[in-house]
Design a protein around this motif. Structure first.
Motif, PDB file in Angstrom:
ATOM      1  N   LEU A 157       1.089  -1.229   0.121  1.00 51.42           N
ATOM      2  CA  LEU A 157       0.057  -0.121  -0.247  1.00 51.42           C
ATOM      3  C   LEU A 157       0.584   1.345   0.451  1.00 51.42           C
ATOM      4  CD1 LEU A 157      -2.372  -1.045   2.766  1.00 51.42           C
ATOM      5  CD2 LEU A 157      -2.914  -1.372   0.163  1.00 51.42           C
ATOM      6  N   LEU A 158       0.260   2.292  -0.451  1.00 54.15           N
ATOM      7  CA  LEU A 158       0.633   3.888  -0.706  1.00 54.15           C
ATOM      8  C   LEU A 158       0.885   4.360   1.264  1.00 54.15           C
ATOM      9  CD1 LEU A 158       0.921   3.980  -4.166  1.00 54.15           C
ATOM     10  CD2 LEU A 158       2.742   3.727  -2.512  1.00 54.15           C
ATOM     11  N   PRO A 159       1.491   4.710   2.079  1.00 54.57           N
ATOM     12  CA  PRO A 159       1.181   6.097   3.162  1.00 54.57           C
ATOM     13  C   PRO A 159       0.709   7.432   2.369  1.00 54.57           C
ATOM     14  CG  PRO A 159       3.873   5.957   2.731  1.00 54.57           C
ATOM     15  CD  PRO A 159       2.813   4.912   1.635  1.00 54.57           C
ATOM     16  N   ALA A 160       0.354   7.854   3.324  1.00 51.30           N
ATOM     17  CA  ALA A 160      -0.939   9.329   3.063  1.00 51.30           C
ATOM     18  C   ALA A 160       0.602  10.382   2.414  1.00 51.30           C
ATOM     19  CB  ALA A 160      -1.464   9.895   4.503  1.00 51.30           C
ATOM     20  N   PHE A 161       1.753  10.273   2.734  1.00 55.23           N
ATOM     21  CA  PHE A 161       2.228  11.274   2.369  1.00 55.23           C
ATOM     22  C   PHE A 161       3.669  11.090   1.528  1.00 55.23           C
ATOM     23  CE2 PHE A 161       4.732   8.550   6.052  1.00 55.23           C
ATOM     24  CZ  PHE A 161       5.199   7.422   5.102  1.00 55.23           C
ATOM     25  N   GLN A 162       2.817  10.055   0.865  1.00 55.35           N
ATOM     26  CA  GLN A 162       4.003   9.470  -0.855  1.00 55.35           C
ATOM     27  C   GLN A 162       3.151  10.686  -2.002  1.00 55.35           C
ATOM     28  OE1 GLN A 162       5.526   8.451  -2.680  1.00 55.35           O
ATOM     29  NE2 GLN A 162       6.451   6.481  -1.976  1.00 55.35           N
ATOM     30  N   ARG A 163       3.448  11.128  -2.570  1.00 49.97           N
ATOM     31  CA  ARG A 163       2.865  12.811  -3.619  1.00 49.97           C
ATOM     32  C   ARG A 163       2.063  10.820  -4.385  1.00 49.97           C
ATOM     33  NH1 ARG A 163       8.566  12.189  -7.427  1.00 49.97           N
ATOM     34  NH2 ARG A 163       9.315  10.267  -7.396  1.00 49.97           N
ATOM     35  N   GLU A 164       1.721  11.390  -5.759  1.00 52.55           N
ATOM     36  CA  GLU A 164       0.920  10.903  -5.998  1.00 52.55           C
ATOM     37  C   GLU A 164       2.044  10.233  -8.371  1.00 52.55           C
ATOM     38  OE1 GLU A 164      -2.650  12.557  -6.926  1.00 52.55           O
ATOM     39  OE2 GLU A 164      -3.428  11.343  -5.804  1.00 52.55           O
ATOM     40  N   PHE A 165       1.078   9.164  -8.887  1.00 52.30           N
ATOM     41  CA  PHE A 165       1.655   8.781  -9.608  1.00 52.30           C
ATOM     42  C   PHE A 165       2.142   9.855 -10.642  1.00 52.30           C
ATOM     43  CE2 PHE A 165       1.316   6.623 -14.082  1.00 52.30           C
ATOM     44  CZ  PHE A 165       2.683   5.966 -13.827  1.00 52.30           C
ATOM     45  N   VAL A 166       2.971   9.796 -11.260  1.00 59.82           N
ATOM     46  CA  VAL A 166       3.633  11.427 -11.648  1.00 59.82           C
ATOM     47  C   VAL A 166       4.168  10.836 -13.458  1.00 59.82           C
ATOM     48  CG1 VAL A 166       3.829  12.463 -10.892  1.00 59.82           C
ATOM     49  CG2 VAL A 166       5.829  11.175 -11.115  1.00 59.82           C
ATOM     50  N   TRP A 167       4.135   9.636 -14.109  1.00 60.09           N
ATOM     51  CA  TRP A 167       5.509   9.038 -14.736  1.00 60.09           C
ATOM     52  C   TRP A 167       4.477   8.999 -15.729  1.00 60.09           C
ATOM     53  CZ3 TRP A 167       8.771   4.358 -14.412  1.00 60.09           C
ATOM     54  CH2 TRP A 167       9.841   4.938 -13.822  1.00 60.09           C
ATOM     55  N   LYS A 168       4.821   9.435 -16.772  1.00 56.73           N
ATOM     56  CA  LYS A 168       4.515   9.667 -18.113  1.00 56.73           C
ATOM     57  C   LYS A 168       4.033   8.220 -19.118  1.00 56.73           C
ATOM     58  CE  LYS A 168       3.633  13.762 -18.461  1.00 56.73           C
ATOM     59  NZ  LYS A 168       2.338  14.115 -18.003  1.00 56.73           N
ATOM     60  N   SER A 169       3.502   7.839 -20.073  1.00 57.02           N
ATOM     61  CA  SER A 169       3.219   6.988 -21.321  1.00 57.02           C
ATOM     62  C   SER A 169       4.913   6.430 -21.217  1.00 57.02           C
ATOM     63  CB  SER A 169       1.406   6.579 -21.721  1.00 57.02           C
ATOM     64  OG  SER A 169       2.533   8.135 -22.756  1.00 57.02           O
ATOM     65  N   GLY A 170       5.691   7.371 -22.071  1.00 55.00           N
ATOM     66  CA  GLY A 170       6.678   6.687 -22.327  1.00 55.00           C
ATOM     67  C   GLY A 170       7.944   6.175 -21.790  1.00 55.00           C
ATOM     68  N   GLN A 171       7.857   6.532 -19.995  1.00 58.49           N
ATOM     69  CA  GLN A 171       8.100   6.257 -19.182  1.00 58.49           C
ATOM     70  C   GLN A 171       7.918   5.176 -19.201  1.00 58.49           C
ATOM     71  OE1 GLN A 171       7.546   9.729 -16.784  1.00 58.49           O
ATOM     72  NE2 GLN A 171       9.850   9.181 -16.178  1.00 58.49           N
ATOM     73  N   ASP A 173      -1.186   4.203  12.174  1.00 66.58           N
ATOM     74  CA  ASP A 173      -0.831   6.173  12.496  1.00 66.58           C
ATOM     75  C   ASP A 173      -1.118   7.017  11.183  1.00 66.58           C
ATOM     76  OD1 ASP A 173      -0.442   5.987  15.430  1.00 66.58           O
ATOM     77  OD2 ASP A 173       1.410   4.693  14.902  1.00 66.58           O
ATOM     78  N   PHE A 174      -1.419   6.500  10.482  1.00 66.16           N
ATOM     79  CA  PHE A 174      -1.105   6.779   8.579  1.00 66.16           C
ATOM     80  C   PHE A 174      -2.523   6.742   8.407  1.00 66.16           C
ATOM     81  CE2 PHE A 174       3.349   7.191   9.313  1.00 66.16           C
ATOM     82  CZ  PHE A 174       3.480   8.577   9.308  1.00 66.16           C
ATOM     83  N   LYS A 175      -3.060   7.211   6.955  1.00 66.28           N
ATOM     84  CA  LYS A 175      -4.304   6.860   6.777  1.00 66.28           C
ATOM     85  C   LYS A 175      -3.005   5.892   4.987  1.00 66.28           C
ATOM     86  CE  LYS A 175      -8.225   9.885   7.705  1.00 66.28           C
ATOM     87  NZ  LYS A 175      -7.746  10.218   8.456  1.00 66.28           N
ATOM     88  N   PHE A 176      -4.178   4.856   4.160  1.00 65.98           N
ATOM     89  CA  PHE A 176      -2.793   3.975   3.313  1.00 65.98           C
ATOM     90  C   PHE A 176      -4.046   4.140   2.167  1.00 65.98           C
ATOM     91  CE2 PHE A 176      -1.075   2.989   7.233  1.00 65.98           C
ATOM     92  CZ  PHE A 176       0.452   3.215   7.102  1.00 65.98           C
ATOM     93  N   TYR A 177      -3.275   4.101   1.338  1.00 69.71           N
ATOM     94  CA  TYR A 177      -4.326   4.071  -0.177  1.00 69.71           C
ATOM     95  C   TYR A 177      -3.827   2.938  -0.678  1.00 69.71           C
ATOM     96  CZ  TYR A 177      -5.032   9.035   0.564  1.00 69.71           C
ATOM     97  OH  TYR A 177      -6.058   9.629   2.026  1.00 69.71           O
ATOM     98  N   LYS A 178      -4.590   2.383  -2.213  1.00 71.57           N
ATOM     99  CA  LYS A 178      -4.376   1.553  -2.565  1.00 71.57           C
ATOM    100  C   LYS A 178      -3.727   1.976  -3.998  1.00 71.57           C
ATOM    101  CE  LYS A 178      -8.634  -1.112  -2.236  1.00 71.57           C
ATOM    102  NZ  LYS A 178      -9.649  -1.434  -2.611  1.00 71.57           N
ATOM    103  N   PHE A 179      -2.283   0.933  -4.615  1.00 74.06           N
ATOM    104  CA  PHE A 179      -1.933   1.346  -6.014  1.00 74.06           C
ATOM    105  C   PHE A 179      -3.200   1.993  -7.169  1.00 74.06           C
ATOM    106  CE2 PHE A 179       1.640  -0.126  -4.080  1.00 74.06           C
ATOM    107  CZ  PHE A 179       2.857   0.210  -4.598  1.00 74.06           C
ATOM    108  N   LEU A 180      -2.650   2.751  -7.952  1.00 70.07           N
ATOM    109  CA  LEU A 180      -4.168   3.056  -9.327  1.00 70.07           C
ATOM    110  C   LEU A 180      -3.455   2.174  -9.977  1.00 70.07           C
ATOM    111  CD1 LEU A 180      -5.200   6.009  -9.469  1.00 70.07           C
ATOM    112  CD2 LEU A 180      -3.520   6.512 -11.060  1.00 70.07           C
ATOM    113  N   ASP A 181      -4.475   2.009 -10.894  1.00 66.59           N
ATOM    114  CA  ASP A 181      -4.738   0.807 -11.900  1.00 66.59           C
ATOM    115  C   ASP A 181      -4.740   1.537 -13.432  1.00 66.59           C
ATOM    116  OD1 ASP A 181      -7.265   1.305 -11.166  1.00 66.59           O
ATOM    117  OD2 ASP A 181      -7.426  -1.204 -11.221  1.00 66.59           O
ATOM    118  N   LYS A 182      -5.973   1.764 -13.276  1.00 63.72           N
ATOM    119  CA  LYS A 182      -6.747   3.029 -14.592  1.00 63.72           C
ATOM    120  C   LYS A 182      -6.970   4.277 -14.254  1.00 63.72           C
ATOM    121  CE  LYS A 182      -9.958  -0.750 -15.486  1.00 63.72           C
ATOM    122  NZ  LYS A 182      -9.893  -1.319 -13.989  1.00 63.72           N
ATOM    123  N   TYR A 183      -5.261   5.233 -15.032  1.00 65.01           N
ATOM    124  CA  TYR A 183      -5.512   6.134 -14.828  1.00 65.01           C
ATOM    125  C   TYR A 183      -5.506   6.917 -15.749  1.00 65.01           C
ATOM    126  CZ  TYR A 183      -1.679  10.567 -14.797  1.00 65.01           C
ATOM    127  OH  TYR A 183      -1.313  11.758 -15.111  1.00 65.01           O
TER     128      TYR A 183
END
Length: 344
Positions: free
Chosen positions: A23-37, A66-76
């Motif tokens: 999972l991803l902790p709340a303090f993680q930034r969001e997904f930013v990669w482009k399709s080419g990457q 202690d933190f909120k957690f998030y699932k991985f993004l699949d359909k961007y």
């Protein structure tokens, strides 16, 4: 025990993401990669290049609260579906929070299990298949050459491929839907790559490429990671900041945001701030989290420069206490600006 662990395969990692063991902790930034990457990452894997180590934090027991957690993004979907879904840690077992490696793991997950939509050239920012067509990752198995290690991955539009496992384009190139390798490998009816190639008239060269894809996903243990086991939330935040502060893609405001959202006690800061940004964008005005952070400093600090020391516990507590008023004031501001007839 903290330290480097035995590496795992990409197939193992994908299963852990599906089972919410990564999972991803709340303090993680969001997904930013482009399709080419993402395409380049898969190309590197096929050439058996290393993709660098990752850092996972083993979250156990009461630490989950202690933190909120998030699932991985699949359909961007560029601009429109970029936020991770929150998951209640009360209903899941112990898991790993990804401190370093999110962009790579999300890219692998999207490439194998999801989709990626980005705006077509000269189209409007309207959330439709015409403007942002959904795309699935495919691998060219006819024009590529395994001897020269040239592997062509590309996100192809679903409206063209119809999500077929094999798509033949206008130039008679055969494209293999990358995610289907999961089904071929795990098929309980003993239907494997050899059977698939025979049924789809895939020649020797194409079969080699598919065998290589299966190898890098299920045989090579190319996910190397360091496990942090200490159940100290502050240490996890500090590790995240330390390893990312010198990164190319992580801005200073990303780090400040990570500190802010990690220390709000009663409000899901990540969700609230993202919803506010989306709200203002829907009115036709381009803002981002930097604008929100600057607003915090302008309202409640003597120094509006971005500095880590400014975001101390007292300052963050004041922001959380006054969040509803801050949010409403920003919304009202842009409503007023719009009433004056001013555009972005």
């Amino acid at each position: 025990m903290s330290g480097f662990q035995s590496p795992i395969t990409i197939g193992n990692a994908i299963e852990k993401i599906k089972r919410n063991e990564f999972l991803l902790p709340a303090f993680q930034r969001e997904f930013v990669w482009k399709s080419g990457q993402i395409e380049t990452l898969f190309n590197s894997l096929m050439k058996e290049y290393p993709i660098s180590s990752m850092l996972f934090w083993k979250v156990r027991g009461d630490t989950k609260k202690d933190f909120k957690f998030y699932k991985f993004l699949d359909k961007y979907r560029e601009w429109f579906k970029i936020h991770n879904e929150h998951i209640s840690s009360d209903i899941i077992n112990d898991f790993y929070a990804v401190l370093d490696g999110q962009q790579r793991l999300t890219s692998l997950y999207i490439g194998l299990c999801g989709s990626y939509a980005y705006k077509e050239y000269r189209k409007s920012w309207i959330d439709s298949e015409t403007n942002l067509p959904t795309r699935i990752l495919y691998l060219n198995i006819s024009a590529s050459s395994i001897e020269k290690e040239e592997y062509k991955f590309e996100f192809l539009r679903v409206k063209d491929t119809e999500n077929k496992d094999i798509y033949i384009d206008n130039e008679d190139n055969k494209w293999f839907r990358v995610g289907y390798i999961l089904s071929l490998h795990n098929n309980s009816k003993n239907y494997d790559i050899d059977d698939f190639c025979e049924d789809n008239d895939i020649k020797k060269e194409g079969k080699k490429i598919l065998k290589q894809l299966e190898k890098v996903i299920f045989t090579i243990s190319n996910i190397n990671y360091y496990e942090e086991d200490e159940q100290t939330p502050d240490k996890a935040v500090n590790i995240f900041i330390r390893i990312n502060s010198g990164g190319t893609y992580l801005s200073f405001s990303d780090i400040l945001m990570s500190i802010a959202v990690a220390n709000w006690k009663n409000i899901d800061a990540r969700t609230e701030i993202h919803q506010l940004v989306d709200n203002i964008r829907a009115k036709g005005y381009t803002i981002d989290k930097d604008y929100i952070l600057k607003s915090f400093l302008y309202l409640y600090h003597k120094d509006i420069r971005f500095q880590i020391n400014s975001f101390n516990n007292e300052f963050i507590e004041k922001i959380e206490t006054n969040w509803n008023d801050i949010r409403d004031a920003i919304i009202n501001l842009f409503d007023l600006v719009k009433s004056f007839g001013l555009t972005d």
